[in-house]
Design a protein around this motif. Structure first.
Motif, PDB file in Angstrom:
ATOM      1  N   GLU A 107       0.834  -1.209   0.000  1.00 35.35           N
ATOM      2  CA  GLU A 107       0.000   0.000   0.000  1.00 35.35           C
ATOM      3  C   GLU A 107       0.864   1.252   0.000  1.00 35.35           C
ATOM      4  O   GLU A 107       0.499   2.279  -0.544  1.00 35.35           O
ATOM      5  N   THR A 108       2.037   1.148   0.625  1.00 37.48           N
ATOM      6  CA  THR A 108       3.002   2.240   0.652  1.00 37.48           C
ATOM      7  C   THR A 108       4.374   1.679   0.300  1.00 37.48           C
ATOM      8  O   THR A 108       4.599   0.459   0.319  1.00 37.48           O
ATOM      9  N   LEU A 109       5.310   2.566   0.008  1.00 39.51           N
ATOM     10  CA  LEU A 109       6.663   2.122  -0.332  1.00 39.51           C
ATOM     11  C   LEU A 109       7.300   1.319   0.788  1.00 39.51           C
ATOM     12  O   LEU A 109       8.031   0.348   0.544  1.00 39.51           O
ATOM     13  N   SER A 110       7.002   1.699   2.019  1.00 37.46           N
ATOM     14  CA  SER A 110       7.608   1.001   3.150  1.00 37.46           C
ATOM     15  C   SER A 110       7.183  -0.464   3.211  1.00 37.46           C
ATOM     16  O   SER A 110       7.881  -1.302   3.802  1.00 37.46           O
ATOM     17  N   ASP A 111       6.055  -0.795   2.578  1.00 33.37           N
ATOM     18  CA  ASP A 111       5.587  -2.187   2.579  1.00 33.37           C
ATOM     19  C   ASP A 111       6.476  -3.106   1.748  1.00 33.37           C
ATOM     20  O   ASP A 111       6.370  -4.328   1.841  1.00 33.37           O
ATOM     21  N   LEU A 112       7.347  -2.519   0.932  1.00 30.62           N
ATOM     22  CA  LEU A 112       8.266  -3.323   0.125  1.00 30.62           C
ATOM     23  C   LEU A 112       9.457  -3.825   0.936  1.00 30.62           C
ATOM     24  O   LEU A 112      10.138  -4.770   0.528  1.00 30.62           O
ATOM     25  N   GLU A 113       9.710  -3.197   2.063  1.00 30.31           N
ATOM     26  CA  GLU A 113      10.855  -3.566   2.892  1.00 30.31           C
ATOM     27  C   GLU A 113      10.822  -5.059   3.235  1.00 30.31           C
ATOM     28  O   GLU A 113       9.839  -5.566   3.767  1.00 30.31           O
ATOM     29  N   GLY A 114      11.918  -5.728   2.895  1.00 30.75           N
ATOM     30  CA  GLY A 114      12.052  -7.135   3.246  1.00 30.75           C
ATOM     31  C   GLY A 114      11.313  -8.105   2.353  1.00 30.75           C
ATOM     32  O   GLY A 114      11.429  -9.325   2.520  1.00 30.75           O
TER      33      GLY A 114
ATOM     34  N   MET B 252      14.083  -2.453  -7.592  1.00 32.22           N
ATOM     35  CA  MET B 252      13.480  -3.107  -6.431  1.00 32.22           C
ATOM     36  C   MET B 252      14.412  -3.045  -5.221  1.00 32.22           C
ATOM     37  O   MET B 252      13.972  -2.840  -4.089  1.00 32.22           O
ATOM     38  N   SER B 253      15.694  -3.206  -5.469  1.00 35.18           N
ATOM     39  CA  SER B 253      16.669  -3.154  -4.386  1.00 35.18           C
ATOM     40  C   SER B 253      16.700  -1.775  -3.741  1.00 35.18           C
ATOM     41  O   SER B 253      16.713  -1.642  -2.507  1.00 35.18           O
ATOM     42  N   GLU B 254      16.696  -0.733  -4.567  1.00 32.17           N
ATOM     43  CA  GLU B 254      16.724   0.634  -4.058  1.00 32.17           C
ATOM     44  C   GLU B 254      15.461   0.957  -3.260  1.00 32.17           C
ATOM     45  O   GLU B 254      15.498   1.770  -2.334  1.00 32.17           O
ATOM     46  N   LEU B 255      14.357   0.318  -3.606  1.00 35.76           N
ATOM     47  CA  LEU B 255      13.093   0.573  -2.909  1.00 35.76           C
ATOM     48  C   LEU B 255      12.918  -0.309  -1.676  1.00 35.76           C
ATOM     49  O   LEU B 255      11.866  -0.274  -1.030  1.00 35.76           O
TER      50      LEU B 255
ATOM     51  N   ASP C 266       4.032   8.878  -2.366  1.00 34.95           N
ATOM     52  CA  ASP C 266       4.964   7.757  -2.497  1.00 34.95           C
ATOM     53  C   ASP C 266       5.617   7.723  -3.870  1.00 34.95           C
ATOM     54  O   ASP C 266       6.780   7.319  -4.004  1.00 34.95           O
ATOM     55  N   VAL C 267       4.881   8.122  -4.895  1.00 34.39           N
ATOM     56  CA  VAL C 267       5.466   8.179  -6.238  1.00 34.39           C
ATOM     57  C   VAL C 267       6.587   9.218  -6.264  1.00 34.39           C
ATOM     58  O   VAL C 267       7.669   8.974  -6.816  1.00 34.39           O
ATOM     59  N   THR C 268       6.338  10.364  -5.638  1.00 33.07           N
ATOM     60  CA  THR C 268       7.373  11.404  -5.559  1.00 33.07           C
ATOM     61  C   THR C 268       8.592  10.898  -4.801  1.00 33.07           C
ATOM     62  O   THR C 268       9.744  11.118  -5.210  1.00 33.07           O
ATOM     63  N   ALA C 269       8.342  10.179  -3.703  1.00 37.11           N
ATOM     64  CA  ALA C 269       9.444   9.618  -2.915  1.00 37.11           C
ATOM     65  C   ALA C 269      10.209   8.577  -3.720  1.00 37.11           C
ATOM     66  O   ALA C 269      11.451   8.515  -3.649  1.00 37.11           O
ATOM     67  N   ALA C 270       9.493   7.773  -4.502  1.00 33.62           N
ATOM     68  CA  ALA C 270      10.149   6.757  -5.327  1.00 33.62           C
ATOM     69  C   ALA C 270      11.028   7.409  -6.394  1.00 33.62           C
ATOM     70  O   ALA C 270      12.144   6.950  -6.653  1.00 33.62           O
ATOM     71  N   ARG C 271      10.530   8.471  -7.004  1.00 34.76           N
ATOM     72  CA  ARG C 271      11.325   9.185  -8.010  1.00 34.76           C
ATOM     73  C   ARG C 271      12.635   9.689  -7.398  1.00 34.76           C
ATOM     74  O   ARG C 271      13.702   9.590  -8.010  1.00 34.76           O
ATOM     75  N   GLU C 272      12.533  10.228  -6.191  1.00 39.99           N
ATOM     76  CA  GLU C 272      13.723  10.756  -5.521  1.00 39.99           C
ATOM     77  C   GLU C 272      14.691   9.635  -5.153  1.00 39.99           C
ATOM     78  O   GLU C 272      15.907   9.747  -5.371  1.00 39.99           O
ATOM     79  N   THR C 273      14.144   8.545  -4.629  1.00 37.75           N
ATOM     80  CA  THR C 273      14.980   7.408  -4.247  1.00 37.75           C
ATOM     81  C   THR C 273      15.714   6.826  -5.440  1.00 37.75           C
ATOM     82  O   THR C 273      16.867   6.392  -5.333  1.00 37.75           O
ATOM     83  N   LEU C 274      15.045   6.810  -6.591  1.00 39.98           N
ATOM     84  CA  LEU C 274      15.608   6.169  -7.774  1.00 39.98           C
ATOM     85  C   LEU C 274      16.397   7.115  -8.671  1.00 39.98           C
ATOM     86  O   LEU C 274      16.940   6.691  -9.701  1.00 39.98           O
ATOM     87  N   SER C 275      16.492   8.377  -8.292  1.00 41.79           N
ATOM     88  CA  SER C 275      17.208   9.354  -9.123  1.00 41.79           C
ATOM     89  C   SER C 275      18.675   8.983  -9.366  1.00 41.79           C
ATOM     90  O   SER C 275      19.231   9.318 -10.424  1.00 41.79           O
TER      91      SER C 275
END
Length: 348
Positions: free
Chosen positions: A158-165, A179-182, A298-307
C-alpha cells in the motif's frame, strides 16, 4: 481446336513454371523463445511479417520458429552467429551490453506502451547508429511493454515502506536495481517458475504487466496488485536482422521491411500490450484480486529514491563519449509527443 491446344500448352508451361517462381522467394528464419500464442509473437511479429510478405508479393517470407535455440539472454549472440536471420530479445537480459539503448528502462520514463515504444524507436533512430551496441545486426524495431505492477502473493504493498524485506521476482538488470533501491530483495527467475516460487514462499511477489500475469498462469496465486502511476520501469525489446541476412535482400525487399518496421512495430506493440492488459485484468478481477495504487506522495518519494539510476546512466553515457543529457531530453520529448493520455481535441 487450335485455341484449345494453345490453352493446354499455356497451362502446361504455367504448371512447369510454378516451382521456378517459388524458388525465387526468400524465406528468413525468425528465432523465437516465446510460445507462438504470446502477444509478442502473435500480436507484433506475425502481423509485421505478414505485412512485409504482402508488400513484396511473397518474394520475402518469414518462418517464425516454434522452439527456442537458446535461453532469452543468448538471442543476440545466436543472431550474430547466424543461427537464424531475424531475432528479438530483451535488452536488459544482457546487463551492460545495451546501456544506451536502454534509456527507456530508467524509472518513470514510460507512462504507457505507446509512448514508451515510440520514444524508444525515435531516440534510437536519432542516436543509435553512434552507439555501436548492435554491431553485426541491423535493428529494425524497438518497443517496450506496458506499465508493470507490483503483483503480490504474500502481503500487500500500500506504501513504499511495505516493500521492505519483500522478495520480488524481476526480469532484468535495471528492474532488479529498482526493487533493491526501494527496499525489496530482487530475485531473477524465469516467468514460468514464478507461480511455483510464490506458492512456496520463495518469492512474495513479481513485477509484471497484467497481461503477463495471466499469460504465464500466475493469476491464481496473486492476492493484490499495486499500480505505480507514471510507469515505474519498462524493458526495451529489440527486433533485428543478422547483418549478412539484411545485406542479402534486394533493394525492394529492404524498402518493404523499412516501410513496416520502426514506428510501425512501435504501434503494433502499443496495440498488443494495451489489449493484453485489458484481457489480463479481466481475469484478475474474476479472481477477486485487490487493486491498489501508490499515492502521489509515495510516487514522488520513489522518483527521488531512484534518481541515482539516472545519474549513473548519464555518467556511463559520458564515459562512452555520448551526450547523455541530450539523449535523455530527446527521449522524454518523444514520450510527451506520443503518450496515450495526451489531450488533443481542445483549444489551447
Amino acid at each position: 481446336m487450335k485455341h484449345v491446344k494453345s490453352l493446354i500448352l499455356a497451362t502446361a508451361i504455367g504448371a512447369i513454371g510454378l516451382p521456378a517462381m517459388a524458388q525465387d522467394a526468400t524465406t528468413l528464419r525468425v528465432g523465437s523463445w516465446l510460445p507462438p500464442h504470446h502477444l509478442i509473437v502473435a500480436g507484433i511479429l506475425k502481423p509485421w511479417a505478414a505485412a512485409i510478405e504482402d508488400e513484396t508479393g511473397g518474394s520475402l517470407k518469414f518462418e517464425i520458429m516454434t522452439s527456442p535455440l537458446g535461453p532469452p539472454p543468448a538471442q543476440f549472440d545466436l543472431l550474430l552467429d547466424q543461427a537464424f536471420d531475424v531475432g528479438y530479445g530483451v535488452s536488459g537480459h544482457n546487463a551492460g551490453r545495451f546501456t544506451m539503448t536502454q534509456v527507456m528502462d530508467l524509472p518513470f520514463m514510460s507512462p504507457d506502451p505507446w509512448a514508451g515504444s515510440a520514444a524508444a524507436w525515435q531516440t534510437y533512430a536519432k542516436y543509435g547508429a553512434e552507439y555501436g551496441e548492435h554491431d553485426g545486426a541491423h535493428v529494425v524495431g524497438l518497443f517496450t511493454h506496458s506499465n508493470p505492477n507490483i503483483n503480490m502473493a504474500s502481503g500487500r504493498v500500500e506504501t513504499l515502506s511495505d516493500l521492505e524485506g519483500k522478495t520480488i521476482r524481476v526480469g532484468g538488470n535495471v528492474t532488479g536495481r529498482i526493487m533493491s533501491e526501494l527496499g525489496a530483495s530482487p530475485v531473477q527467475l524465469p516467468p514460468t517458475e514464478a507461480q511455483t516460487a510464490m506458492s512456496r514462499g520463495v518469492a512474495d511477489g513479481i513485477t509484471f504487466p497484467s497481461e503477463s500475469i495471466d499469460f504465464f498462469g500466475i493469476t491464481p496465486v496473486i492476492t493484490s496488485i499495486t499500480r505505480i502511476p507514471g510507469g515505474l520501469y519498462t524493458d526495451t525489446f529489440w527486433v533485428a536482422f543478422n547483418e549478412d541476412s539484411w545485406n542479402g535482400l534486394t533493394d525492394e525487399q529492404r524498402a518493404a521491411v523499412d516501410k513496416h518496421s520502426g514506428m510501425a512495430i512501435a504501434l503494433l506493440a502499443g496495440f498488443a500490450w494495451t489489449n493484453g492488459d485489458t484481457y489480463g485484468e479481466t481475469k484478475l478481477n474474476e479472481q477477486g484480486v485487490e487493486f491498489l495504487s501508490l499515492s502521489e506522495e509515495d510516487v514522488t518519494a520513489a522518483r527521488e529514491t531512484l534518481s541515482p539510476l539516472e545519474a549513473e546512466w548519464l555518467e556511463q553515457a559520458s564515459d562512452k563519449g555520448f551526450d547523455g543529457e541530450a539523449i535523455l531530453a530527446y527521449a522524454r520529448d518523444m514520450v510527451q509527443h506520443y503518450r496515450a493520455d495526451k489531450v488533443v481535441n481542445v483549444a489551447q
